[in-house]
Design a protein around this motif. Sequence first.
Motif, PDB file in Angstrom:
ATOM      1  N   ILE A  28       0.831  -1.117   0.350  1.00 47.27           N
ATOM      2  CA  ILE A  28      -0.489   0.083   0.065  1.00 47.27           C
ATOM      3  C   ILE A  28       0.574   1.367  -0.077  1.00 47.27           C
ATOM      4  N   ARG A  32       4.156   5.828  -2.835  1.00 44.66           N
ATOM      5  CA  ARG A  32       2.966   6.818  -2.173  1.00 44.66           C
ATOM      6  C   ARG A  32       4.362   7.574  -1.423  1.00 44.66           C
ATOM      7  N   LEU A  66       5.204   2.864  -8.711  1.00 51.31           N
ATOM      8  CA  LEU A  66       4.488   2.374  -9.553  1.00 51.31           C
ATOM      9  C   LEU A  66       4.167   1.537 -11.141  1.00 51.31           C
ATOM     10  N   SER A 110      -4.074   6.807   3.627  1.00 56.03           N
ATOM     11  CA  SER A 110      -3.857   6.462   2.595  1.00 56.03           C
ATOM     12  C   SER A 110      -5.000   8.093   2.102  1.00 56.03           C
ATOM     13  N   GLY A 112      -5.742   9.678  -1.070  1.00 59.37           N
ATOM     14  CA  GLY A 112      -5.617   9.270  -2.712  1.00 59.37           C
ATOM     15  C   GLY A 112      -4.725   8.199  -3.426  1.00 59.37           C
ATOM     16  N   ILE A 113      -3.450   8.852  -4.458  1.00 62.88           N
ATOM     17  CA  ILE A 113      -2.949   6.849  -4.677  1.00 62.88           C
ATOM     18  C   ILE A 113      -1.388   7.714  -4.654  1.00 62.88           C
ATOM     19  N   LEU A 114      -1.398   8.804  -4.537  1.00 57.19           N
ATOM     20  CA  LEU A 114       0.518   9.847  -4.239  1.00 57.19           C
ATOM     21  C   LEU A 114       0.711   9.842  -3.051  1.00 57.19           C
ATOM     22  N   GLU A 205       3.056  15.992  -8.427  1.00 58.55           N
ATOM     23  CA  GLU A 205       1.504  15.336  -9.343  1.00 58.55           C
ATOM     24  C   GLU A 205       1.579  15.761 -10.799  1.00 58.55           C
ATOM     25  N   THR A 209       2.519  12.415 -13.186  1.00 56.83           N
ATOM     26  CA  THR A 209       1.608  11.580 -14.229  1.00 56.83           C
ATOM     27  C   THR A 209       1.983  11.370 -15.182  1.00 56.83           C
TER      28      THR A 209
END
Length: 227
Positions: A28, A32, A66, A110, A112-114, A205, A209
């Motif tokens: 997890i 991040r 990722l 956590s 978000g995803i980052l 971000e 991305t």
Amino acid sequence: MKVQGTNHLGPITYHYDIIQNTDEWHQIRCGRIGGTSSNTLLVKGKGEDGLGVGTYSMMYQKADELINGVSDVEELKNYAQQRGHDLEPVAKERYTYVTGNLVHDVGYVSQGILFGTSPDGLINDDGGVEIKCPLGKEYVRYMDSLEIDPKYYAQVQWSMYITGRKYWDFVYFNPKFENCDIIIKRYSPDPKVFDIWDKNIKIYEQRITKIIDDYNEKAEKGYSVLL
């Protein structure tokens, strides 16, 4: 798992079912930014976007995670790290005895995803605790000066930044120092630090991305080298 609010970084999710330092915990955390790396986002870089060299190094590491999943996360633990892991339960009991605050365990929080954080414990509905178990020399230094290491300060602030909690107790514990084995200092959110993160996280971000999108485009075309 429990969703408890949201902000501009995404939903805030408390993962009570995850145990820290397990494979699930490593998974997890994959990709991040957490508390131990949050200080890199406070360093002002010389480039046009303002991000420091350390942030870019971290960005490439997180992009790798990722894309490929957890990689090289099982670093050899040095003596100090293992010592801290072994002493943490004792430190929590001592903290509760001194303050009367029960420490509630949570595997991960956590956003978000980052982004995310691994609190050493949560206190009541609006607090938390970060525990360090340093060797004697460092314990004496902190006992004398009460000057927190900048990377620990960032870690404490990051925990509040991610969770939205109102205070975080920073704990130094060393059982060798009889009758003076624990030092507790409470911190509140630092608006100046939060403002820097608000700015740099948006840039981060965008950059990471783009890296992931570029990789996916190259992978879809099926070539390994682009000249």
